[in-house]
Design a protein around this motif. Structure first.
Motif, PDB file in Angstrom:
ATOM      1  N   LEU A 118       0.857  -1.184   0.000  1.00 28.56           N
ATOM      2  CA  LEU A 118       0.000   0.000   0.000  1.00 28.56           C
ATOM      3  C   LEU A 118       0.896   1.238   0.000  1.00 28.56           C
ATOM      4  O   LEU A 118       1.703   1.419   0.919  1.00 28.56           O
ATOM      5  CB  LEU A 118      -0.912  -0.012   1.222  1.00 28.56           C
ATOM      6  CG  LEU A 118      -1.923  -1.156   1.157  1.00 28.56           C
ATOM      7  CD1 LEU A 118      -2.623  -1.355   2.479  1.00 28.56           C
ATOM      8  CD2 LEU A 118      -2.927  -0.904   0.055  1.00 28.56           C
ATOM      9  N   PRO A 119       0.766   2.072  -1.036  1.00 26.09           N
ATOM     10  CA  PRO A 119       1.736   3.151  -1.222  1.00 26.09           C
ATOM     11  C   PRO A 119       1.684   4.221  -0.131  1.00 26.09           C
ATOM     12  O   PRO A 119       2.652   4.934   0.057  1.00 26.09           O
ATOM     13  CB  PRO A 119       1.347   3.742  -2.584  1.00 26.09           C
ATOM     14  CG  PRO A 119      -0.072   3.358  -2.779  1.00 26.09           C
ATOM     15  CD  PRO A 119      -0.247   2.034  -2.094  1.00 26.09           C
ATOM     16  N   HIS A 120       0.553   4.304   0.574  1.00 23.18           N
ATOM     17  CA  HIS A 120       0.419   5.391   1.547  1.00 23.18           C
ATOM     18  C   HIS A 120       0.853   4.978   2.942  1.00 23.18           C
ATOM     19  O   HIS A 120       0.740   5.759   3.874  1.00 23.18           O
ATOM     20  CB  HIS A 120      -1.024   5.876   1.569  1.00 23.18           C
ATOM     21  CG  HIS A 120      -1.992   4.809   2.001  1.00 23.18           C
ATOM     22  ND1 HIS A 120      -2.275   3.713   1.222  1.00 23.18           N
ATOM     23  CD2 HIS A 120      -2.715   4.659   3.122  1.00 23.18           C
ATOM     24  CE1 HIS A 120      -3.134   2.947   1.839  1.00 23.18           C
ATOM     25  NE2 HIS A 120      -3.427   3.486   3.004  1.00 23.18           N
ATOM     26  N   ARG A 163       7.897   3.324  -2.066  1.00 28.37           N
ATOM     27  CA  ARG A 163       8.621   3.803  -3.248  1.00 28.37           C
ATOM     28  C   ARG A 163      10.049   4.206  -2.934  1.00 28.37           C
ATOM     29  O   ARG A 163      10.843   4.449  -3.835  1.00 28.37           O
ATOM     30  CB  ARG A 163       7.854   4.967  -3.882  1.00 28.37           C
ATOM     31  CG  ARG A 163       7.944   6.217  -3.102  1.00 28.37           C
ATOM     32  CD  ARG A 163       7.004   7.287  -3.514  1.00 28.37           C
ATOM     33  NE  ARG A 163       6.535   7.948  -2.317  1.00 28.37           N
ATOM     34  CZ  ARG A 163       7.296   8.687  -1.547  1.00 28.37           C
ATOM     35  NH1 ARG A 163       8.552   8.899  -1.856  1.00 28.37           N
ATOM     36  NH2 ARG A 163       6.818   9.229  -0.453  1.00 28.37           N
TER      37      ARG A 163
ATOM     38  N   VAL B 263      -7.926   0.411   1.393  1.00 24.95           N
ATOM     39  CA  VAL B 263      -7.047  -0.056   0.325  1.00 24.95           C
ATOM     40  C   VAL B 263      -7.224   0.775  -0.949  1.00 24.95           C
ATOM     41  O   VAL B 263      -6.299   1.447  -1.390  1.00 24.95           O
ATOM     42  CB  VAL B 263      -7.300  -1.553   0.018  1.00 24.95           C
ATOM     43  CG1 VAL B 263      -6.433  -2.013  -1.129  1.00 24.95           C
ATOM     44  CG2 VAL B 263      -7.020  -2.391   1.258  1.00 24.95           C
ATOM     45  N   PRO B 266      -7.166   5.041  -0.539  1.00 27.48           N
ATOM     46  CA  PRO B 266      -5.822   5.579  -0.284  1.00 27.48           C
ATOM     47  C   PRO B 266      -4.838   5.293  -1.418  1.00 27.48           C
ATOM     48  O   PRO B 266      -4.040   6.158  -1.761  1.00 27.48           O
ATOM     49  CB  PRO B 266      -5.378   4.866   0.990  1.00 27.48           C
ATOM     50  CG  PRO B 266      -6.586   4.300   1.598  1.00 27.48           C
ATOM     51  CD  PRO B 266      -7.585   4.100   0.524  1.00 27.48           C
ATOM     52  N   SER B 267      -4.924   4.108  -2.024  1.00 25.67           N
ATOM     53  CA  SER B 267      -3.993   3.821  -3.118  1.00 25.67           C
ATOM     54  C   SER B 267      -4.247   4.732  -4.303  1.00 25.67           C
ATOM     55  O   SER B 267      -3.338   5.061  -5.049  1.00 25.67           O
ATOM     56  CB  SER B 267      -4.134   2.374  -3.583  1.00 25.67           C
ATOM     57  OG  SER B 267      -3.906   1.498  -2.521  1.00 25.67           O
ATOM     58  N   SER B 339       4.109  13.884  -1.921  1.00 25.42           N
ATOM     59  CA  SER B 339       4.254  12.504  -1.469  1.00 25.42           C
ATOM     60  C   SER B 339       4.334  12.503   0.045  1.00 25.42           C
ATOM     61  O   SER B 339       4.733  13.479   0.657  1.00 25.42           O
ATOM     62  CB  SER B 339       5.499  11.894  -2.073  1.00 25.42           C
ATOM     63  OG  SER B 339       6.558  12.805  -1.979  1.00 25.42           O
ATOM     64  N   GLN B 340       3.958  11.351   0.577  1.00 23.87           N
ATOM     65  CA  GLN B 340       3.987  11.203   2.020  1.00 23.87           C
ATOM     66  C   GLN B 340       5.389  11.466   2.549  1.00 23.87           C
ATOM     67  O   GLN B 340       6.369  11.036   1.974  1.00 23.87           O
ATOM     68  CB  GLN B 340       3.604   9.770   2.380  1.00 23.87           C
ATOM     69  CG  GLN B 340       2.430   9.671   3.284  1.00 23.87           C
ATOM     70  CD  GLN B 340       1.138   9.628   2.499  1.00 23.87           C
ATOM     71  OE1 GLN B 340       1.148   9.274   1.349  1.00 23.87           O
ATOM     72  NE2 GLN B 340       0.050   9.983   3.121  1.00 23.87           N
ATOM     73  N   ARG B 341       5.471  12.209   3.607  1.00 23.72           N
ATOM     74  CA  ARG B 341       6.770  12.373   4.263  1.00 23.72           C
ATOM     75  C   ARG B 341       6.618  11.917   5.697  1.00 23.72           C
ATOM     76  O   ARG B 341       5.543  11.987   6.273  1.00 23.72           O
ATOM     77  CB  ARG B 341       7.173  13.844   4.262  1.00 23.72           C
ATOM     78  CG  ARG B 341       7.673  14.311   2.915  1.00 23.72           C
ATOM     79  CD  ARG B 341       7.966  15.780   2.995  1.00 23.72           C
ATOM     80  NE  ARG B 341       7.356  16.450   1.872  1.00 23.72           N
ATOM     81  CZ  ARG B 341       7.119  17.745   1.839  1.00 23.72           C
ATOM     82  NH1 ARG B 341       7.414  18.504   2.862  1.00 23.72           N
ATOM     83  NH2 ARG B 341       6.577  18.298   0.775  1.00 23.72           N
ATOM     84  N   SER B 342       7.720  11.488   6.264  1.00 29.48           N
ATOM     85  CA  SER B 342       7.640  11.061   7.654  1.00 29.48           C
ATOM     86  C   SER B 342       7.429  12.292   8.522  1.00 29.48           C
ATOM     87  O   SER B 342       8.002  13.347   8.266  1.00 29.48           O
ATOM     88  CB  SER B 342       8.927  10.359   8.053  1.00 29.48           C
ATOM     89  OG  SER B 342       9.482   9.709   6.927  1.00 29.48           O
TER      90      SER B 342
END
Ligand code: ADP
Ligand code: MG
Lengths: 337, 660
Positions: A118-120, A163, B263, B266-267, B339-342
């Protein structure tokens, strides 16, 4: 090996196309031509498979031969057109959605060819995902996910997103996720096919290491015969949706059931498959250079036997069952046999 | 000779010849046969659609019952539901929160104030990408304050901020429903087709009748306009989530609901965000147009100044729209690509630096604003105005270049527009229907042929044939010019990476501008009429022709080009023999988009006085004649649908021929 059957499919069919169900009811044993005329694709045809507890069962075949479809029938991701699938003695096809969800939550795990992460979610969250959907409290599921992430050697990368990882690392996450719920039955659909050859080799070693620790029942799909003989206890060879032969790797090479299997196994390095037991012959003299175990492959003992002056004893369960000679080993090594 | 004369060529030449003759001599034929029906669709054969639709709407509003309440109460309830958050946002951004009315009004809390809003914008920019974007977005909002557009801009922003969540969430849910239930999907697709081709003015009328004149009607229209792309993108992006990811979800033991929300959605988020970006830009576009039905804001300013012929004010408001469009587009695009960042570690303040800063600034601004009003409302004395500058500039241009512009206009009018207009207007309606059917049949098969003929027949039967022909002529000429300019630009962009960045960047920006903006310079330079309309349409519809040409050429596989080079092609041969043929399907898709944009823009150009279907819709709007508006709107939609299907069939055929 304990020979109790954990998963069994009986006469399973999966046809794609219009009115597949009615077609199969009217023509219970269709030929390939019948299917073509009805506009159907026989992805899986009359498959019979028994999978024993604790074994690595490899399904092998070229691309498009129906391996993925068969394994998806076994896990009921795909609804078979006909047949029965028994898991731990109960017909999986009679289970309600709810029961099926319960079975998957506790007893099955699956690894996918393209990793299907799952990419997120981060590495840790991906591994914890199957526990998350069961409602396991956060602290508990992250602790368990941490365990499996460390098990697959990704310690230190828990906070990465898919990724940001290489293919091999991504598949490690896929493996971690499928192990999070401690499944009894582990499906792997060409898990290493998308990886570079060197990484693939490394992952196979890793896989063997894991299995030596975990002792799962495994259904492993591959199109690579070398991979199959490296990992398999037994192999099922598929062609055009039908299973051609189910056998141990050595049997497959020595006694192919069909021309197709023979063709397939022709170019295999036989030394990797054939064991000392297969070459054992009655004792002929009294001088021996040593003893080899019956289950050892020719590849592993070849150098020793070939360099020695006398034949070797072949030993099984503490008993000598025969001898193995230099010429027999050379025959295998040069491909005469 | 024999080889040259294929059956295809005979068909097309014959069709054109017959059409040309009939068009040239329709008047003589009518005189000779004494059959007036040849050139005019007889009134007594007209469908009474307009009246029935109007009376249906009247019935709906006056006496229809939905279970326990009347339809009117139903629409009122929706209106109230929209009104409340809208009013809240207006209070927040503009008026402040008050109790009581008129002189006895007491302010409970002031509005956010320009400083706070600009800081919010900067924060969003930085959160979405980086400091560069923050600077851009901040500068855009600062511009609105400094150049005196703040008040109108905030009205526009409030409408957008209400319409976007409704459009995006509504679209998401409709898309999910269509993804889950195939029957609902089948029901929805034609509705979506129609929604995207019916011109906006057409459904403004019924919405006006149902919701009354004012910001709520404008909001409803905006949501209706902006939602369809979101629905489509939702369906598409759910379907394009890899099968394996869904299977992984099922193997993890997800329930149906968990599959969707944990699933699939979010994807698919990155593509869904592209949809949200579209909703935002379409909402802005529509909010500007809907100024006409009482939403106020920047669009209203433009319209009012165009009517006053106050060139400076018009350009100022237009620029404010441009600035706002750029800010909204860049920020929402950055969100889509984000994009997601921590998350950083630490306490609340450290983990959410921006939220805390913005909150602090808002509070500080609230307090300080009491003592320093300039922080609250941007002081008039510091406002810059560019109005006079623009007026002078326009005057200078007009004084110095009037003759040049006039000459260009006359040449294009006489040489291109009028002959084409004469050709299309001359075609007798009966032959027009047959010819459209024949063309569609030849390209897309008999089903398409029948559909196209029926749709054209509907237009004729509604008594709109003449106006429809003007629409087709204007659209055709504009598309032709846009293609002639756009494809070479696209080729240039594809061949020269540096030029490409500039050209494509410019096209991206052009495409984000609300359609309304294009009218401003055109009307100022060329005044009203067909020529101005054409220029506006060309400008608006240029972008897809350029983009698709560039992408089509760039997508030609490297191997094909290498094969061409190794066969000894010159650069020119490479372009004409290898790249362009392989890019044709893409070029045709670009053509399709160009046509669609041209048709949607044509309706807007009715404001600058064309005599086409757009004008018919616009008249219906001003007279609040729902029947007339819907019938004319459907006619426009039918033209668009026929064009769309024909071009798609062409592209499909080409793709098959190339084996793609
Ligand atoms: N959803 C589907 N619809 C139609 N045909 C399918 C579908 N899934 C698989 N097939 C067909 O079934 C056959 C077996 O496919 P698959 O099980 O994916 O093969 P493998 O995994 O061995 O490569 C192929 O011929 C494939 O085209
Ligand atoms: Mg497969």
């Amino acid at each position: 090996m304990n020979q109790s059957v954990i998963l069994e499919c009986r006469d399973v069919w999966k046809l794609y196309g219009p009115n597949a169900g009615t077609f199969l009811k009217n023509t219970p044993v269709p030929k390939k031509g019948d299917l073509g005329r009805a506009g159907l694709i026989g992805a899986v045809r009359a498959a019979n498979v028994q999978i024993f507890k604790g074994e690595i069962f490899v399904i092998m075949g070229l691309s498009g031969s129906g391996k993925s479809t068969l394994v998806r029938c076994l896990s009921r991701l795909v609804e078979p057109t006909a047949g029965e699938i028994h898991f731990e003695g109960e017909n999986l096809l009679n289970k309600s959605d709810k029961e099926l969800i319960q079975i998957r939550r506790s007893k099955m795990g699956m690894v996918f060819q393209q990793f299907a992460l799952l990419p997120h979610l981060t590495v840790l969250e991906n591994a914890a995902f199957p526990l998350d959907v069961q409602g396991v409290p956060k602290a508990e599921r992250l602790a368990r996910a941490q365990e499996v992430v460390e098990l697959v050697g990704l310690k230190g990368r828990e906070g990465y997103y898919p990724r940001e990882l290489s293919g091999g690392q991504q598949q490690r996450v896929g493996i971690a996720r499928s192990l999070a719920v401690e499944p009894d039955l582990w499906f792997l659909d060409e898990p290493f096919s998308a990886l570079d050859p060197l990484i693939r080799r490394e992952m196979q070693d890793e896989f063997i290491r894991l299995q030596n620790m975990l002792h799962k029942t495994i259904v492993f799909i591959t199109h690579d015969f070398d991979e199959a003989i490296r990992l398999a206890d037994r192999i099922a060879v598929m062609k055009d949706g039908a299973i051609q032969q189910v056998a141990k790797p050595e049997e497959l090479v020595l006694n192919p059931a069909t021309d197709y299997v023979a063709e397939f196994t022709r170019h295999v390095n036989r030394a990797k498959v054939i064991t000392a037991a297969a070459l054992a012959e009655p004792l002929s003299g009294d001088s021996f250079s040593g003893t080899v175990p019956a289950s050892a492959t020719i590849e592993s003992i070849g150098d020793r036997v070939e360099a020695a002056e006398h034949p070797f004893h072949v030993e099984q369960d503490g008993k000598i069952i025969g001898q193995i000679t230099r010429s027999a080993v050379i025959d295998v090594l040069v491909g005469r046999r | 000779m024999g080889r040259w004369l294929t059956s295809g060529r005979v068909f097309w030449l014959g069709l054109f010849a017959v059409t040309w003759v009939l068009s040239q001599f329709s008047f003589q034929i009518y005189k000779a046969l004494d059959a007036r029906w040849i050139i005019r669709y007889p009134k007594k054969w007209q469908l009474p659609l307009e009246d029935s639709i109007s009376s249906f709407l009247d019935w709906l509003v006056e006496s229809a019952n939905v279970y326990f309440f009347t339809f009117r109460e139903f629409t009122r309830a929706i209106a109230a539901l929209l009104e409340a958050p809208y009013q809240f946002l207006r209070n927040l951004l503009i008026e402040g929160f008050n109790t009581g009315y008129g002189d006895s009004a007491v302010q409970l809390a002031p509005s956010l104030g320009w400083v706070a809003v600009v800081v919010c914008a900067i924060a969003i920019g930085h959160y979405a990408r980086n400091w560069a974007l923050a600077a851009l977005v901040g500068a855009c909002f600062l511009y609105l304050a400094v150049f005196g557009q703040w008040h109108s801009a905030m009205i526009t922003l409030a409408s957008v901020l209400i319409a976007v969540p409704i459009g995006a969430v509504g679209g998401l849910f409709l898309g999910i429903a269509a993804y889950r239930a195939p029957w609902f999907n089948r029901l929805l697709q034609p509705v979506l087709d129609l929604m995207q081709t019916v011109p906006v003015f057409a459904y403004l009328v019924p919405i006006l009748i149902l919701f009354g004149f004012g910001p709520v009607a404008a909001l409803v229209a905006t949501v209706v306009y902006a939602m369809p792309p979101m629905v489509r993108i939702t369906i598409l992006s759910l379907h394009s989530v890899p099968e394996e990811i869904q299977e992984a979800g099922r193997m993890a033991g997800c329930t149906k609901r968990q599959i969707m929300w944990k699933v699939l959605v979010p994807s698919a988020t990155p593509s869904l965000m592209v949809g949200v970006n579209q909703v935002i830009m379409l909402s802005l576009n529509m909010v500007i147009i809907a100024s006409m039905i009482g939403a106020g804001g920047l669009g209203f300013d433009v319209l009012a100044s165009l009517r006053r012929l106050d060139i400076g004010a018009g350009i100022e408001a237009g620029l404010a729209i441009v600035v706002m469009a750029i800010a909204l587009d860049r920020a929402s695009q950055a969100f889509a690509e984000r994009s997601q960042r921590s998350l950083p570690e630490g306490n609340l303040l450290q983990r959410h630096p921006w939220s805390s800063t913005v909150l602090l600034v808002i509070l500080a601004n609230l307090v300080l604003g009491r003592f320093i009003p300039a922080l609250q409302t941007y002081p008039d004395s510091l406002t810059l105005t560019t109005g006079p500058f623009w007026s002078d500039a326009m005057e200078w241009v007009n004084v110095n270049f009037f003759d040049t512009f006039e000459a260009i206009k006359v040449v294009v009018l006489q040489g291109l527009l009028l002959p084409v207009k004469k050709f299309f207007s001359g075609i007798p309606w009966a032959w027009g229907i047959i010819a459209t059917g024949l063309i569609s049949w030849r390209i897309g098969g008999w089903k398409l042929g029948i559909m196209a003929a029926l749709m054209m027949a509907f237009i004729a039967a509604s008594g709109l044939w003449g106006k429809a022909m003007i629409t087709i002529y204007l659209c055709g000429v504009s598309v032709l010019i846009a293609t002639v300019i756009g494809i070479p630009l696209g080729i240039w962009a594809a061949e020269k990476p540096n030029a490409g960045r500039v050209i494509l960047g410019l096209m991206d920006t052009l495409q984000t501008l609300p359609s309304f903006v294009y009218l401003i310079p055109v009307v100022m330079l060329f005044r009203v009429g067909d020529f101005s309309a054409m220029i506006a349409v060309v400008l608006y519809a240029l972008a897809p022709a350029v983009r698709y040409a560039a992408h089509g050429l760039r997508d030609v596989p490297e191997q094909m080009i290498e094969a061409g080079v190794m066969s000894g092609c010159t650069k020119r041969q490479l372009l004409w023999r290898v790249k362009l043929p392989l890019a044709t399907p893409q070029l045709l898709l670009g053509l399709n988009q160009t046509i669609m944009l041209a048709i949607s823009m044509l309706v807007i150009t009715a404001l600058v006085g064309t005599r086409d279907l757009g004008q018919e819709v616009y008249i219906a709007l001003t007279k609040a004649n729902a029947g007339q508006g819907i019938v004319a709107g459907l006619s426009v939609a039918f033209i668009a649908i026929v064009a769309d299907r024909i071009v798609n069939a062409l592209a499909e055929g080409q793709r098959r021929r190339l084996g793609l």
